[in-house]
Design an enzyme around this catalytic site. Structure first.
Site, PDB file in Angstrom:
ATOM      1  NE  ARG A 268      40.417  36.159  38.415  1.00 11.50           N
ATOM      2  CZ  ARG A 268      39.189  35.684  38.240  1.00 11.50           C
ATOM      3  NH1 ARG A 268      38.518  35.951  37.135  1.00 11.50           N
ATOM      4  NH2 ARG A 268      38.643  34.919  39.172  1.00 11.50           N
ATOM      5  CD  GLU A 363      71.520  17.700  26.696  1.00 16.13           C
ATOM      6  OE1 GLU A 363      72.670  18.141  26.853  1.00 16.13           O
ATOM      7  OE2 GLU A 363      70.804  17.972  25.732  1.00 16.13           O
TER       8      GLU A 363
HETATM    9  C1  FAD Z   1      61.983  13.646  27.742  1.00 19.83           C
HETATM   10  C2  FAD Z   1      63.345  13.042  27.853  1.00 19.83           C
HETATM   11  C3  FAD Z   1      64.244  13.200  26.798  1.00 19.83           C
HETATM   12  C4  FAD Z   1      65.507  12.601  26.870  1.00 19.83           C
HETATM   13  N1  FAD Z   1      66.336  12.677  25.786  1.00 19.83           N
HETATM   14  C5  FAD Z   1      67.494  11.952  25.791  1.00 19.83           C
HETATM   15  C6  FAD Z   1      68.301  11.875  24.614  1.00 19.83           C
HETATM   16  O1  FAD Z   1      67.995  12.478  23.576  1.00 19.83           O
HETATM   17  N2  FAD Z   1      69.439  11.109  24.653  1.00 19.83           N
HETATM   18  C7  FAD Z   1      69.815  10.417  25.772  1.00 19.83           C
HETATM   19  O2  FAD Z   1      70.824   9.746  25.742  1.00 19.83           O
HETATM   20  N3  FAD Z   1      69.061  10.494  26.921  1.00 19.83           N
HETATM   21  C8  FAD Z   1      67.907  11.231  26.937  1.00 19.83           C
HETATM   22  N4  FAD Z   1      67.127  11.284  28.083  1.00 19.83           N
HETATM   23  C9  FAD Z   1      67.556  10.558  29.262  1.00 19.83           C
HETATM   24  C10 FAD Z   1      67.989  11.470  30.419  1.00 19.83           C
HETATM   25  O3  FAD Z   1      69.221  12.067  30.123  1.00 19.83           O
HETATM   26  C11 FAD Z   1      67.996  10.613  31.689  1.00 19.83           C
HETATM   27  O4  FAD Z   1      66.638  10.350  32.008  1.00 19.83           O
HETATM   28  C12 FAD Z   1      68.694  11.283  32.841  1.00 19.83           C
HETATM   29  O5  FAD Z   1      70.079  11.416  32.594  1.00 19.83           O
HETATM   30  C13 FAD Z   1      68.481  10.547  34.180  1.00 19.83           C
HETATM   31  O6  FAD Z   1      68.712   9.180  34.046  1.00 19.83           O
HETATM   32  P1  FAD Z   1      67.615   8.143  34.599  1.00 19.83           P
HETATM   33  O7  FAD Z   1      66.302   8.549  34.033  1.00 19.83           O
HETATM   34  O8  FAD Z   1      68.068   6.770  34.317  1.00 19.83           O
HETATM   35  O9  FAD Z   1      67.563   8.398  36.143  1.00 19.83           O
HETATM   36  P2  FAD Z   1      68.557   7.704  37.301  1.00 19.83           P
HETATM   37  O10 FAD Z   1      69.937   7.839  36.837  1.00 19.83           O
HETATM   38  O11 FAD Z   1      68.031   6.351  37.592  1.00 19.83           O
HETATM   39  O12 FAD Z   1      68.282   8.662  38.498  1.00 19.83           O
HETATM   40  C14 FAD Z   1      67.166   8.520  39.408  1.00 19.83           C
HETATM   41  C15 FAD Z   1      67.388   9.508  40.550  1.00 19.83           C
HETATM   42  O13 FAD Z   1      68.609   9.174  41.262  1.00 19.83           O
HETATM   43  C16 FAD Z   1      69.459  10.308  41.297  1.00 19.83           C
HETATM   44  N5  FAD Z   1      70.862   9.878  41.247  1.00 19.83           N
HETATM   45  C17 FAD Z   1      71.421   8.981  40.397  1.00 19.83           C
HETATM   46  N6  FAD Z   1      72.739   8.870  40.637  1.00 19.83           N
HETATM   47  C18 FAD Z   1      73.017   9.726  41.650  1.00 19.83           C
HETATM   48  C19 FAD Z   1      74.215  10.088  42.355  1.00 19.83           C
HETATM   49  N7  FAD Z   1      75.406   9.562  42.055  1.00 19.83           N
HETATM   50  N8  FAD Z   1      74.121  11.003  43.357  1.00 19.83           N
HETATM   51  C20 FAD Z   1      72.923  11.554  43.661  1.00 19.83           C
HETATM   52  N9  FAD Z   1      71.759  11.265  43.044  1.00 19.83           N
HETATM   53  C21 FAD Z   1      71.810  10.365  42.036  1.00 19.83           C
HETATM   54  C22 FAD Z   1      69.080  11.131  40.072  1.00 19.83           C
HETATM   55  O14 FAD Z   1      69.485  12.469  40.203  1.00 19.83           O
HETATM   56  C23 FAD Z   1      67.569  10.954  40.074  1.00 19.83           C
HETATM   57  O15 FAD Z   1      66.995  11.845  40.995  1.00 19.83           O
HETATM   58  C24 FAD Z   1      65.885  11.901  28.040  1.00 19.83           C
HETATM   59  C25 FAD Z   1      64.984  11.785  29.115  1.00 19.83           C
HETATM   60  C26 FAD Z   1      63.736  12.324  29.018  1.00 19.83           C
HETATM   61  C27 FAD Z   1      62.779  12.148  30.177  1.00 19.83           C
END
Ligand code: FAD
Length: 380
Positions: A268, A363
């Site tokens: 670019r 994870e």
């Molecule tokens: C594309 C994709 C693929 C996935 N694949 C799998 C899979 O194959 N198997 C499986 O089991 N899961 C899977 N997941 C799930 C994934 O592991 C979870 O989305 C993740 O662990 C977060 O959980 P949650 O979405 O419920 O968020 P929440 O737990 O509700 O968290 C929301 C926010 O609060 C924060 N938070 C929560 N607790 C605390 C704390 N104690 N201290 C500070 N901050 C906190 C989090 O960091 C986040 O910012 C997948 C998710 C996605 C999006």
């Protein structure tokens, strides 16, 4: 200390790169836009041993270690993060859980077929109301005379619609809290089980992310995986390996974003110069390259320790935290270096930017990685 891949590992890296550029790169945007699950490509990866990199030949695996596994996921994700996450969930979550705590019969029956790619695997821990707080799972497995009856819903499960075999965690004794969770192996056609809603996602759109629905789903007692009550503890051990694969997914996406930005910056021209002549762009590239290198070293340290049979809870979380945050930054700078073209789907920068965000969430979010790291630091 040895910071280099050996000759065989270099050869693996080169062959995976060639495969990814030949077989995956031409299809990436088509799969992304159609949310098309690349099943035929996964079968090809199976033939190359890349659906069972870390499992021994006696279970039809490639007999390699985590260093090779990281190398493969890194190279696949450099071209397509969707392939990276599919292979990661299949290998280090589903198959590895069965490999680590399965009976000999379970390993022969399932690991052998998962490791060749004959079967696709999925692993279900997350539920609608329990993500970070995975120990508060609600799905139940009630003991019956000859087995268990599962009821409940898992959410966001990678490969959910395409998996032939699934490992799920359910409550077998509510009063025992995290010691009352157990793991089960479910085959896709089991009565009472069906994949539910397929998520429409920001990125990694060729990967499948789905609900798993269990309604009075009977499983014979042989489908209990590991000891009753050890499901959560085993899942945490599985995640020690899984988080290394998400670090590798992050590395691949970061490397892809960097490589595209470097190439573009030399092509670019603005103000009569390639934009790579401008110090502002050079510093971005320098920071990206340095941070990717640092992330790769942390990831390879965790992988080498795993290969040496060491506990890696701390090192896996450090690698996953650092690599995923570096990758988000690199994908962002990759778009910035492309200017307006970074926002356009004709260039790969926008896809890296969309795909990468999962890395700081899946994870265990970055917040949860910091919590795990701090717990490890403070425990002595
Ligand atoms: C594309 C994709 C693929 C996935 N694949 C799998 C899979 O194959 N198997 C499986 O089991 N899961 C899977 N997941 C799930 C994934 O592991 C979870 O989305 C993740 O662990 C977060 O959980 P949650 O979405 O419920 O968020 P929440 O737990 O509700 O968290 C929301 C926010 O609060 C924060 N938070 C929560 N607790 C605390 C704390 N104690 N201290 C500070 N901050 C906190 C989090 O960091 C986040 O910012 C997948 C998710 C996605 C999006």
């Amino acid at each position: 200390m040895d910071f280099q891949l050996n000759d065989e590992q270099q050869h693996l890296k080169k062959s995976v790169r060639q495969f990814a550029e030949r077989e995956i790169a031409p299809n990436v945007m088509k799969w992304d836009e159609a949310c098309e699950f690349p099943l035929a490509t996964l079968k090809e990866l199976g033939k190359l041993g890349l659906m069972g990199t870390i499992f021994p030949p006696e279970y039809c695996g490639a007999g390699m270690g985590y260093v090779e596994y990281v190398t493969a996921i890194d190279e696949l994700s450099r071209v397509d993060g969707s392939i990276g996450i599919i292979v990661a969930a299949h290998t280090s979550l589903c198959t590895n859980h069965i490999f680590l705590v399965g009976t000999e019969a379970q390993k022969k029956n399932y690991v052998s077929r998962l490791a060749t790619g004959e079967f696709i695997g999925a692993w279900g821990l997350t539920e609608p109301s329990s993500g970070s707080d995975a120990g508060s799972a609600r799905m139940t497995a009630a003991r019956k005379k000859d087995g268990w009856v599962l009821n409940g819903t898992k959410t966001f499960i990678t490969n959910g619609h395409y998996a032939d075999v699934l490992v799920v965690i359910a409550v077998t004794d509510r009063a025992a809290h995290t010691h009352g969770l157990s793991a089960f192996i479910v085959e896709k056609d089991t009565k009472g089980f069906r994949p539910g809603k397929k998520e429409n996602k920001l990125g990694l759109r060729a990967s499948d992310t789905s609900e798993l629905i269990f309604e009075d789903c009977f499983l014979p007692k042989e489908n209990l995986l590991g000891k009753e009550g050890d499901g959560f503890i085993d899942a945490m051990q599985v995640l020690d390996g899984g988080r290394i694969s998400i670090a590798a997914l992050s590395l691949g996406i970061a490397q892809g974003a960097y490589d595209a930005a470097l190439k573009y910056s030399k092509q670019r021209k603005q103000f009569g110069h390639a934009i790579s002549d401008f110090q502002a762009i050079q510093w971005k590239l320098a920071d990206m390259a340095t941070e990717i290198d640092a992330a790769r070293l942390l990831t390879m340290r965790a992988a080498s320790m795993k290969d040496a049979g060491m506990k890696t809870t701390l090192e896996s979380s450090m690698a996953k935290l650092f690599a995923s945050e570096v990758a988000v930054k690199c994908a962002d700078e990759g778009v910035q270096i492309h200017g307006g073209y970074g926002f356009i789907k004709d260039y790969p920068a926008e896809k890296f930017y969309r795909d990468v965000k999962l890395c700081t969430i899946g994870e265990g979010t970055s917040e949860i990685q910091r919590l795990v790291i701090a717990r490890q630091l403070l425990k002595d």
